[in-house]
Design an enzyme around this catalytic site. Structure first.
Site, PDB file in Angstrom:
ATOM      1  CG  LEU A 231      -1.918  -1.097   1.400  1.00  0.00           C
ATOM      2  CD1 LEU A 231      -2.676  -0.934   2.711  1.00  0.00           C
ATOM      3  CD2 LEU A 231      -2.890  -1.143   0.224  1.00  0.00           C
ATOM      4  CG  ASP A 232       0.681   4.135  -3.104  1.00  0.00           C
ATOM      5  OD1 ASP A 232       1.485   3.256  -3.471  1.00  0.00           O
ATOM      6  OD2 ASP A 232      -0.116   4.706  -3.883  1.00  0.00           O
ATOM      7  NE  ARG A 233       6.256   7.448   5.028  1.00  0.00           N
ATOM      8  CZ  ARG A 233       7.536   7.534   5.375  1.00  0.00           C
ATOM      9  NH1 ARG A 233       8.458   7.441   4.453  1.00  0.00           N
ATOM     10  NH2 ARG A 233       7.885   7.706   6.626  1.00  0.00           N
TER      11      ARG A 233
END
Length: 232
Positions: free
Chosen positions: A59-61
């Site tokens: 998942l993106d930050r």
């Protein structure tokens, strides 16, 4: 940080990733969700030495929600295959400020990621075949609710391209996610994160052959998410 474990067995563990944390290590050297899960397993099961933990997806930050890791190499290889074969149903929630028209539908396009700038672009169909790095991206979306200028969408990606939901909602639907300056939202959120949440993962357990549904509640400390409490 209190780690919220959503699912755990001998082969897999899923947690509710807090927005702002990396899924796994990068050049920053910041603490990652993977680090936290390894420490949890080490302490809970009193494991000496290094703990095996396999990364299945990311998942993106600035994104929160369900993230799944493998606790065994067998689990890692089999679950990675399920993701590759698109046999895992992924649902996301996104808060935007522009109600899409129509309120539900399918988006298709070809996405190219500019690695140097860490940004993805949806290419015009005429250019998609001419760009060697472009890959087809498909997702379905539907309106779940609206409170004032805040619109909650459920997004079901069929493919898993870099920043896919973020760029497709922004470029193809003209509905950038709240806080997502990279893809055109006009104002940052106070914490620097965005209102995109990995709501659930559903799959047939590749070893036990049982249906698994893992669901994560949105961040409780975010007032925008709290506007939509109780929505299923």
């Amino acid at each position: 940080m209190q780690l919220q474990v959503l699912f755990e067995d001998n082969h897999f563990i899923a947690v509710n990733k807090p927005a702002g944390y990396l899924s796994q290590g990068d050049a920053t050297g910041d603490v990652t969700v993977m680090d936290l899960v390894k420490e949890y397993i080490k302490v809970r099961y009193n494991k000496p030495g290094d703990v095996f933990l396999g990364s299945i997806h990311r998942l993106d930050r600035p994104v929160s929600g369900v993230i799944l890791f493998a606790r065994t190499s067998k689990g890692l290889s089999r679950m990675t295959e399920l993701f590759r074969e698109r046999k895992v149903t992924k649902k996301y929630w996104a808060i935007v400020s522009e109600q899409p028209s129509p309120i539900e539908g399918r988006l298709e396009g070809f996405i190219y990621k500019d690695a140097k700038k860490n940004i993805s672009k949806v290419l015009p169909k005429a250019n998609s075949n001419r760009h060697p790095g472009a890959k087809k991206a498909v997702l379905d979306y539907r309106l779940l609710g609206r409170v004032g200028s805040n619109v909650l969408l459920e997004v079901t990606p069929e493919t898993g391209r870099p920043h896919q939901i973020r760029v497709q909602l922004a470029q193809q639907l003209n509905s950038p996610i709240r806080g997502d300056l990279k893809y055109g939202f006009r104002q940052a959120n106070e914490d620097g994160n965005i209102n995109l949440h990995s709501r659930s993962l559903e799959f047939l357990h590749p070893i036990k052959k049982e249906q698994v549904l893992i669901t994560a509640e949105p961040p409780r400390n975010d007032q925008l998410w709290q506007l939509f409490r109780g929505i299923e």
